[in-house]
Design an enzyme around this catalytic site. Structure first.
Site, PDB file in Angstrom:
ATOM      1  N   GLY A  13      37.531 -55.991  12.478  1.00 41.18           N
ATOM      2  CA  GLY A  13      37.145 -55.035  11.468  1.00 41.18           C
ATOM      3  C   GLY A  13      36.642 -53.911  12.219  1.00 41.18           C
ATOM      4  O   GLY A  13      36.132 -54.509  13.725  1.00 41.18           O
ATOM      5  N   ARG A  16      32.177 -50.543  15.190  1.00 42.03           N
ATOM      6  CA  ARG A  16      31.045 -49.864  16.073  1.00 42.03           C
ATOM      7  C   ARG A  16      31.936 -48.772  15.758  1.00 42.03           C
ATOM      8  O   ARG A  16      31.660 -47.949  15.876  1.00 42.03           O
ATOM      9  CB  ARG A  16      30.837 -50.303  16.795  1.00 42.03           C
ATOM     10  CG  ARG A  16      31.900 -50.260  18.003  1.00 42.03           C
ATOM     11  CD  ARG A  16      31.354 -49.747  19.584  1.00 42.03           C
ATOM     12  NE  ARG A  16      32.643 -50.534  20.224  1.00 42.03           N
ATOM     13  CZ  ARG A  16      32.130 -50.117  21.833  1.00 42.03           C
ATOM     14  NH1 ARG A  16      31.169 -50.183  22.146  1.00 42.03           N
ATOM     15  NH2 ARG A  16      33.254 -51.046  22.308  1.00 42.03           N
ATOM     16  N   LYS A  66      32.402 -43.155  16.888  1.00 40.89           N
ATOM     17  CA  LYS A  66      32.551 -44.440  17.660  1.00 40.89           C
ATOM     18  C   LYS A  66      31.185 -44.450  18.322  1.00 40.89           C
ATOM     19  O   LYS A  66      30.516 -43.854  19.020  1.00 40.89           O
ATOM     20  CB  LYS A  66      33.662 -44.723  18.978  1.00 40.89           C
ATOM     21  CG  LYS A  66      33.726 -45.654  19.248  1.00 40.89           C
ATOM     22  CD  LYS A  66      35.019 -46.354  19.896  1.00 40.89           C
ATOM     23  CE  LYS A  66      35.248 -47.550  20.871  1.00 40.89           C
ATOM     24  NZ  LYS A  66      36.338 -47.421  21.495  1.00 40.89           N
ATOM     25  N   ASP A 123      26.024 -55.213  17.803  1.00 42.30           N
ATOM     26  CA  ASP A 123      25.426 -53.832  17.925  1.00 42.30           C
ATOM     27  C   ASP A 123      25.479 -53.005  17.027  1.00 42.30           C
ATOM     28  O   ASP A 123      25.193 -51.964  16.447  1.00 42.30           O
ATOM     29  CB  ASP A 123      23.832 -53.537  19.125  1.00 42.30           C
ATOM     30  CG  ASP A 123      24.568 -53.100  20.152  1.00 42.30           C
ATOM     31  OD1 ASP A 123      25.819 -52.485  19.759  1.00 42.30           O
ATOM     32  OD2 ASP A 123      24.037 -53.077  21.332  1.00 42.30           O
ATOM     33  N   GLY A 124      27.204 -52.081  17.846  1.00 41.52           N
ATOM     34  CA  GLY A 124      27.884 -51.289  16.747  1.00 41.52           C
ATOM     35  C   GLY A 124      27.332 -50.128  17.388  1.00 41.52           C
ATOM     36  O   GLY A 124      28.198 -48.769  17.058  1.00 41.52           O
ATOM     37  N   ARG A 153      45.913 -50.821  11.988  1.00 37.92           N
ATOM     38  CA  ARG A 153      46.416 -51.566  13.372  1.00 37.92           C
ATOM     39  C   ARG A 153      46.808 -52.927  12.796  1.00 37.92           C
ATOM     40  O   ARG A 153      47.143 -52.371  11.362  1.00 37.92           O
ATOM     41  CB  ARG A 153      44.973 -51.444  14.160  1.00 37.92           C
ATOM     42  CG  ARG A 153      44.297 -51.204  14.001  1.00 37.92           C
ATOM     43  CD  ARG A 153      42.927 -51.254  13.997  1.00 37.92           C
ATOM     44  NE  ARG A 153      41.476 -50.117  14.070  1.00 37.92           N
ATOM     45  CZ  ARG A 153      41.580 -49.854  15.508  1.00 37.92           C
ATOM     46  NH1 ARG A 153      41.493 -50.687  16.440  1.00 37.92           N
ATOM     47  NH2 ARG A 153      40.495 -49.036  15.634  1.00 37.92           N
ATOM     48  N   ASP A 158      44.791 -56.722  17.107  1.00 37.92           N
ATOM     49  CA  ASP A 158      43.699 -55.306  16.682  1.00 37.92           C
ATOM     50  C   ASP A 158      43.986 -54.130  17.136  1.00 37.92           C
ATOM     51  O   ASP A 158      43.350 -52.677  16.741  1.00 37.92           O
ATOM     52  CB  ASP A 158      43.068 -55.997  16.347  1.00 37.92           C
ATOM     53  CG  ASP A 158      42.016 -56.720  17.909  1.00 37.92           C
ATOM     54  OD1 ASP A 158      42.554 -57.250  18.661  1.00 37.92           O
ATOM     55  OD2 ASP A 158      40.686 -56.088  18.282  1.00 37.92           O
TER      56      ASP A 158
HETATM   57  P1  AMP Z   1      38.190 -53.795  21.271  1.00 40.91           P
HETATM   58  O1  AMP Z   1      38.851 -55.042  21.725  1.00 40.91           O
HETATM   59  O2  AMP Z   1      37.046 -52.687  21.580  1.00 40.91           O
HETATM   60  O3  AMP Z   1      38.924 -52.863  20.702  1.00 40.91           O
HETATM   61  O4  AMP Z   1      36.803 -54.574  20.211  1.00 40.91           O
HETATM   62  C1  AMP Z   1      37.111 -55.638  19.064  1.00 40.91           C
HETATM   63  C2  AMP Z   1      36.611 -56.068  18.015  1.00 40.91           C
HETATM   64  O5  AMP Z   1      35.154 -56.255  18.605  1.00 40.91           O
HETATM   65  C3  AMP Z   1      36.722 -55.268  17.303  1.00 40.91           C
HETATM   66  O6  AMP Z   1      36.120 -55.464  16.228  1.00 40.91           O
HETATM   67  C4  AMP Z   1      35.156 -54.440  17.362  1.00 40.91           C
HETATM   68  O7  AMP Z   1      34.710 -53.417  16.778  1.00 40.91           O
HETATM   69  C5  AMP Z   1      34.116 -55.123  17.587  1.00 40.91           C
HETATM   70  N1  AMP Z   1      33.000 -54.372  18.800  1.00 40.91           N
HETATM   71  C6  AMP Z   1      33.105 -54.248  19.841  1.00 40.91           C
HETATM   72  N2  AMP Z   1      32.499 -53.868  20.512  1.00 40.91           N
HETATM   73  C7  AMP Z   1      31.274 -53.593  19.819  1.00 40.91           C
HETATM   74  C8  AMP Z   1      30.016 -53.514  19.947  1.00 40.91           C
HETATM   75  N3  AMP Z   1      29.157 -53.242  20.657  1.00 40.91           N
HETATM   76  N4  AMP Z   1      29.353 -53.427  18.346  1.00 40.91           N
HETATM   77  C9  AMP Z   1      29.915 -54.426  16.574  1.00 40.91           C
HETATM   78  N5  AMP Z   1      31.284 -54.316  17.169  1.00 40.91           N
HETATM   79  C10 AMP Z   1      31.765 -54.269  18.428  1.00 40.91           C
HETATM   80 MG    MG Z   2      39.314 -52.521  18.774  1.00 34.99          MG
END
Ligand code: AMP
Ligand code: MG
Length: 514
Positions: A96, A99, A118, A130-131, A195, A265
């Protein structure tokens, strides 16, 4: 401003309103508000895109507050999407928007565009994180998505880059050295942020009812040319996603872009390049290269593996859509078609890179040999292909010198490849005899960008911006708007990677830390 809420008005919502990490069932999204930024500062805004969205009349203060999540438009209901995904080949369950928060859907000039922030704080999908996002990764997403757009590659776009005023702690190399970095927010836009993983999660949970709603919605909003929902339409929908994904990957291979994290994703249902993380641009032509240190052992997402991975990801999407189609053979046929079409289109694209528009029988071998030579002699991909516009059939020696200059090999070691280059260039000279030179040069210049976002260029923009100097960021943003133009005044960026950047963190090595 004309705001619509098509996604939230059409699809099932998470009934819980509080913002805490949880599993969300039978729903496509959760309502959530951005966490206000303590001291927002707009570093860059994409003026053209701002105009295209009809946002040009907002005052600087208004736009800053809006695109940092501090003010919410009257008619919009911010939300985070629920999706799952396969990460590095393994089913990861619910992921999901951890962030990213959709702050508005803008209706302008008959186009609906979703705006996402973002890095504007936690959502029900943040899991342990942390988001937030740091300036370094936000600059990389901001510059690269626009670079891709201007290269003619389907992508999400970047509208603005802001500092939040909130320091964020990150351990860049995951080696026990956490440090504070400036927090930042990118406002990005797309027709849809759905996605492959959005469908996969519903299928994995055997929630066929919500799955059907999401598929029907996606077709109605984004693939309306396919007609009313039916089994045939679902098959045509899958076929279209396969075809769009193929087009995207061919473009990536054309310009030397390595996504770095092709988890399902991170695969857009519209075939857009999405989620710019530890991506990189090929410098020496090396199909085994990946910029992502998190993937350094298996190199699953290396340059030369992007097409098999796209096929693997599409197979996961086929599995997710299966409950609505229930015809294995048809899905398998479509996937087989991806393979054969990809191989055919890839050769056509590579031939265009060398200025040949009409393929002939022996051309596959010519390209195969070229790729081997480029790899073996470690030639810079961007320089080699663009510089083919200088090639003169009667002066092969001179061109070999050029290739030698564009190689990362020690000049002495390059000598061992000279004879093979001579043989290849002779063969190439014969092949292009019947092609008008001006036409050949035009095709080369339109297929091969002169300026791409080399890894060290992004790093220079980051280093300066971390000292509040945005001049490099501004300069690169402008150059990358016209990647196929000569722009002689910016010639210093049309050069090999400098020595200092060889093994530098952020240049050739990037982690998922962002
Ligand atoms: P990514 O591979 O960067 O697209 O991220 C994979 C998953 O991790 C997705 O669900 C993102 O929303 C989550 N995510 C990545 N970085 C953070 C963050 N700093 N805080 C919260 N969720 C994150
Ligand atoms: Mg992602």
């Amino acid at each position: 401003m004309n705001i619509s809420n098509t996604f939230t008005a059409s699809l099932p919502k998470d009934k819980t309103k509080e913002n805490y990490t949880r599993q969300v069932h039978n729903a496509c999204y959760s309502f959530v508000l951005p966490t206000p930024a303590p001291n927002p500062k707009l570093i860059h805004i994409n003026k053209k895109l701002q105009e295209q969205l009809g946002l040009e009349n907002l005052a600087e203060k208004e736009i800053t507050e809006f695109l940092s999540g501090n003010t919410i438009l009257n008619d919009s209901n911010p939300f985070a999407m629920c999706y799952g995904g396969h990460q590095f080949g393994h089913w990861a369950g619910q992921l999901g928007d951890g962030r990213a928060i959709n702050i508005a859907e803008i209706n302008h000039n008959k186009l609906k565009t979703a705006i996402q922030l973002k890095g504007s704080g936690p959502t029900p999908y943040s899991r342990g994180a942390d988001g937030y996002a740091v300036l370094r990764s936000s600059i990389r997403e901001y510059l690269c998505s626009e670079a891709m757009y201007h290269l003619g590659i389907p992508t999400t776009r970047a509208l603005s880059l802001s500092l939040s005023g909130k320091p964020i702690v990150r351990d860049v190399l995951y080696n026990g050295n956490p440090a504070e970095e400036p927090g930042a927010i990118v406002a990005r836009t797309a027709e849809s942020f759905v996605r492959f993983g959005s469908f996969e999660l519903l299928a994995a949970r055997q929630d066929k009812e919500t799955l059907k709603k999401l598929v029907d919605f996606t077709i109605k909003e984004h693939y309306s040319e396919l007609g009313e929902p039916s089994k045939e339409t679902y098959i045509a929908f899958f076929q279209s996603v396969v075809s769009k994904t193929k087009i995207m990957i061919i473009h990536w291979q054309r310009v030397g872009f390595v996504h770095g994290v092709m988890n399902t994703d991170n695969m857009s249902i519209l075939g857009l390049t999405i989620d710019y993380g530890p991506y990189g641009w090929l410098e020496e032509f090396n199909p085994s290269w990946t910029p992502n240190t998190t993937d350094s052992q298996h190199k699953r997402y290396r340059f030369g593996n992007q097409y098999p991975i796209a096929l693997w990801n599409l197979t996961q999407l086929a599995n997710a859509l299966y409950p609505l189609i229930e015809e294995v053979d048809i899905l398998k046929d479509i996937l087989r078609g991806f393979k054969s079409n990809f191989n055919r289109d890839y050769i056509v694209m590579m031939l265009q890179k060398v200025g040949i528009s009409v393929p002939q029988n022996e051309d596959g071998r010519l390209i195969e040999k070229l790729q081997q030579l480029l790899e073996k002699s470690q030639v810079d991909m961007t320089l080699f292909f663009r510089n083919l516009n200088l090639f003169e059939t009667e002066n092969i020696e001179k061109h070999i010198k050029k290739i030698k200059d564009d190689s990362y090999l020690d000049p002495k070691d390059f000598e061992a490849n000279k004879l093979e280059w001579e043989a290849w260039l002779k063969e190439y000279a014969i092949r292009i005899e019947s092609i008008e030179n001006e036409k050949r040069i035009e095709l080369i210049n339109n297929t091969n960008p002169k300026y791409v976002l080399r890894n060290y260029m992004a790093q220079l923009a980051i280093k300066a911006a971390e000292k509040e100097d945005y001049s490099v960021l501004n300069e690169l943003f402008e150059i990358l708007k016209k990647p196929y133009d000569e722009q002689p005044e910016h010639g210093k960026w049309f050069a090999k990677r400098p020595k200092w950047a060889d093994d530098k963190v952020g240049c050739s090595m990037l982690s998922c830390s962002s």
